[in-house]
Design a protein around this motif. Sequence first.
Motif, PDB file in Angstrom:
ATOM      1  N   LYS A   1     -18.403  -3.857   7.959  1.00 11.50           N
ATOM      2  CA  LYS A   1     -18.426  -2.872   6.870  1.00 11.50           C
ATOM      3  C   LYS A   1     -17.053  -2.181   6.761  1.00 11.50           C
ATOM      4  N   ILE A   2     -16.502  -1.845   7.901  1.00 17.30           N
ATOM      5  CA  ILE A   2     -15.181  -1.187   7.908  1.00 17.30           C
ATOM      6  C   ILE A   2     -14.137  -2.122   7.307  1.00 17.30           C
ATOM      7  N   LYS A   3     -14.252  -3.396   7.637  1.00 19.64           N
ATOM      8  CA  LYS A   3     -13.293  -4.374   7.137  1.00 19.64           C
ATOM      9  C   LYS A   3     -13.346  -4.454   5.608  1.00 19.64           C
ATOM     10  N   ILE A   4     -14.547  -4.332   5.061  1.00 19.35           N
ATOM     11  CA  ILE A   4     -14.709  -4.402   3.603  1.00 19.35           C
ATOM     12  C   ILE A   4     -14.303  -3.075   2.939  1.00 19.35           C
ATOM     13  N   ASP A   5     -14.819  -1.973   3.475  1.00 20.60           N
ATOM     14  CA  ASP A   5     -14.523  -0.660   2.874  1.00 20.60           C
ATOM     15  C   ASP A   5     -13.098  -0.215   3.117  1.00 20.60           C
ATOM     16  N   ASN A   6     -12.507  -0.780   4.151  1.00 23.88           N
ATOM     17  CA  ASN A   6     -11.152  -0.421   4.555  1.00 23.88           C
ATOM     18  C   ASN A   6     -11.059   0.912   5.285  1.00 23.88           C
ATOM     19  N   ILE A   7      -9.952   1.092   5.932  1.00 32.25           N
ATOM     20  CA  ILE A   7      -9.740   2.295   6.732  1.00 32.25           C
ATOM     21  C   ILE A   7      -8.859   3.251   5.931  1.00 32.25           C
ATOM     22  N   ASN A   8      -8.917   4.531   6.275  1.00 32.78           N
ATOM     23  CA  ASN A   8      -8.080   5.490   5.544  1.00 32.78           C
ATOM     24  C   ASN A   8      -6.994   6.131   6.410  1.00 32.78           C
ATOM     25  N   LYS A   9      -6.907   5.684   7.665  1.00 34.83           N
ATOM     26  CA  LYS A   9      -5.782   6.135   8.505  1.00 34.83           C
ATOM     27  C   LYS A   9      -5.476   5.062   9.546  1.00 34.83           C
ATOM     28  N   GLN A  10      -4.256   5.072  10.046  1.00 34.38           N
ATOM     29  CA  GLN A  10      -3.872   4.069  11.046  1.00 34.38           C
ATOM     30  C   GLN A  10      -2.721   4.598  11.905  1.00 34.38           C
ATOM     31  N   MET A  11      -2.643   4.056  13.135  1.00 29.46           N
ATOM     32  CA  MET A  11      -1.604   4.460  14.085  1.00 29.46           C
ATOM     33  C   MET A  11      -0.217   4.050  13.589  1.00 29.46           C
TER      34      MET A  11
ATOM     35  N   ILE B   1      17.251   6.346  20.972  1.00 30.42           N
ATOM     36  CA  ILE B   1      17.225   6.526  19.518  1.00 30.42           C
ATOM     37  C   ILE B   1      17.929   7.843  19.137  1.00 30.42           C
ATOM     38  N   LYS B   2      18.053   8.727  20.125  1.00 32.69           N
ATOM     39  CA  LYS B   2      18.667  10.045  19.934  1.00 32.69           C
ATOM     40  C   LYS B   2      17.926  10.903  18.911  1.00 32.69           C
ATOM     41  N   LYS B   3      16.608  10.738  18.904  1.00 34.02           N
ATOM     42  CA  LYS B   3      15.710  11.545  18.064  1.00 34.02           C
ATOM     43  C   LYS B   3      14.404  11.676  18.831  1.00 34.02           C
ATOM     44  N   ASN B   4      13.533  12.567  18.356  1.00 35.70           N
ATOM     45  CA  ASN B   4      12.183  12.622  18.909  1.00 35.70           C
ATOM     46  C   ASN B   4      11.383  11.454  18.346  1.00 35.70           C
ATOM     47  N   ILE B   5      10.485  10.937  19.179  1.00 28.62           N
ATOM     48  CA  ILE B   5       9.616   9.856  18.717  1.00 28.62           C
ATOM     49  C   ILE B   5       8.165  10.222  19.041  1.00 28.62           C
ATOM     50  N   GLY B   6       7.250   9.728  18.212  1.00 25.05           N
ATOM     51  CA  GLY B   6       5.851  10.066  18.457  1.00 25.05           C
ATOM     52  C   GLY B   6       4.906   9.017  17.920  1.00 25.05           C
ATOM     53  N   LEU B   7       3.655   9.106  18.371  1.00 21.93           N
ATOM     54  CA  LEU B   7       2.582   8.250  17.861  1.00 21.93           C
ATOM     55  C   LEU B   7       1.599   9.137  17.107  1.00 21.93           C
ATOM     56  N   SER B   8       1.173   8.684  15.925  1.00 23.92           N
ATOM     57  CA  SER B   8       0.262   9.480  15.117  1.00 23.92           C
ATOM     58  C   SER B   8      -0.569   8.593  14.216  1.00 23.92           C
ATOM     59  N   MET B   9      -1.855   8.913  14.098  1.00 20.61           N
ATOM     60  CA  MET B   9      -2.659   8.312  13.031  1.00 20.61           C
ATOM     61  C   MET B   9      -2.204   8.993  11.749  1.00 20.61           C
ATOM     62  N   ILE B  10      -1.959   8.188  10.692  1.00 21.37           N
ATOM     63  CA  ILE B  10      -1.452   8.727   9.430  1.00 21.37           C
ATOM     64  C   ILE B  10      -2.342   8.254   8.276  1.00 21.37           C
ATOM     65  N   SER B  11      -2.635   9.167   7.348  1.00 22.50           N
ATOM     66  CA  SER B  11      -3.438   8.817   6.170  1.00 22.50           C
ATOM     67  C   SER B  11      -2.786   7.694   5.385  1.00 22.50           C
ATOM     68  N   LYS B  12      -3.653   6.858   4.817  1.00 20.91           N
ATOM     69  CA  LYS B  12      -3.215   5.637   4.135  1.00 20.91           C
ATOM     70  C   LYS B  12      -2.122   5.872   3.089  1.00 20.91           C
ATOM     71  N   LYS B  13      -2.297   6.925   2.307  1.00 22.19           N
ATOM     72  CA  LYS B  13      -1.366   7.210   1.211  1.00 22.19           C
ATOM     73  C   LYS B  13       0.057   7.385   1.733  1.00 22.19           C
ATOM     74  N   TYR B  14       0.189   7.748   2.980  1.00 20.44           N
ATOM     75  CA  TYR B  14       1.511   8.126   3.510  1.00 20.44           C
ATOM     76  C   TYR B  14       1.991   7.224   4.641  1.00 20.44           C
ATOM     77  N   TRP B  15       1.232   6.154   4.963  1.00 20.76           N
ATOM     78  CA  TRP B  15       1.542   5.429   6.204  1.00 20.76           C
ATOM     79  C   TRP B  15       2.639   4.380   6.084  1.00 20.76           C
ATOM     80  N   ASN B  16       3.183   4.163   4.876  1.00 17.73           N
ATOM     81  CA  ASN B  16       4.221   3.135   4.735  1.00 17.73           C
ATOM     82  C   ASN B  16       5.512   3.496   5.446  1.00 17.73           C
TER      83      ASN B  16
END
Length: 372
Positions: free
Chosen positions: A282-292, A331-346
């Motif tokens: 069902k998730i595969k069909i409906d799709n997800i709205n956030k991702q790491m 990288i000389k910057k801060n780095i992080g991991l975050s789930m991000i909403s689909k609209k903004y994850w690109n």
Amino acid sequence: MSSHDLSLSRRIRQTPFTNKAEEHGVSGFTVVNRMLLPKAFKKSIEEDYWHLNSNVQIWDVSCQRQVQITGPDAEKLVQLMTPRSIKNMKVGKCLYVPLIDENAGMINDPVLLKIENNKFWISIADSDVLLWTKGVAISYNFKVNIIEPEVYPLAVQGPKSEELMVSIFGEKIRSIKFFNFGLFNFLEKKQVIARSGYSKQDGFEIYFEGYEAGEKLWDTIWKAGKKFNISAGCPNLIDRIEAGLMSYGNDFTIENNPYECNLGKYLNETSHNFIGKSALEKIKIDNINKQMRGIIFDENPCPTCSHPFPVYSENNEKIGQVTSAIYSPRIKKNIGLSMISKKYWNKGNKLIIETPEGKRRNGVITSLPFPE
Ligand code: THG
């Protein structure tokens, strides 16, 4: 243990290597699977990061507990617990497998080892897989035996790990491919040694079976490691985030499904029956709205991320939270991991990260693992 403000008992378990870690200057522990995991040594995380990048380190990762499943229905049970197909799995192979519940929520993200036909080890992250497995086995009436064996993984990580391991266990070490294991003698006992580990460096994990001879194993590696500039370490936060390696309970939980955790790439063959199958479909069909996603963000080294940092879009919509973060000296910057909403994850999208001092920092979405 006196200086670490953690009262030990049978509930917070020491490992065969805890005394050795103390001897080598451990300065703090965390607890995973009710077992101690060294968190820091005398050197800074940054010094340890550079050392790990060019030398070899020994890590007490005994808290990666094994759930051992044996018996005629062992394979059936394991397959029922994961949407990743193990049909073609051979003895000697390791697989990174999501375990999910009936709602396709992540139970754990362990490494699975096929030790023999009808004998598996599930090398777990921090959640109660032993009890889950027993419950599943009972409800399906499977003929299996499920225990937590006396196995204490010790990791040897870093670019010089192969030379070091060869000097102890012989040339056969070189033939172990990534996520495979072989059997090697140590003090007359066969030990499982895999090419794997919780870092992006080359490395090995010795699934040390026993307890008493643990210090001998540590000393043997230490002695042979001197000429490779070995140091005692632990999973390194900079290296882990750069590699995009997630930590269960912190970067994702039972609330998340495998697709949100970027684990969809392991789920191409899902024709078998498994717990959570209809929910996952069902998730595969409906799709997800956030991702790491990986995030790179500005200004001075960010504080420790013990509480998630909220992430906002440029028009101030809350679009996620950073759950692991640190300054990367490469990288000389801060780095992080975050789930991000689909609209903004690109990749390349701009966003704002709020750190606890109240600072709003500019950030950008990047690929995982972080670019070289
Ligand atoms: N080693 C072992 N057990 C473990 C861990 C480990 N149990 C707990 C925790 N770590 C489980 N989580 C992970 C996460 C990532 C990896 C291993 C265990 C890993 N992933 C590779 C990657 O993402 O690039 C490769 C996965 C693959 O392609 O199969 O190594 O570290 N014993």
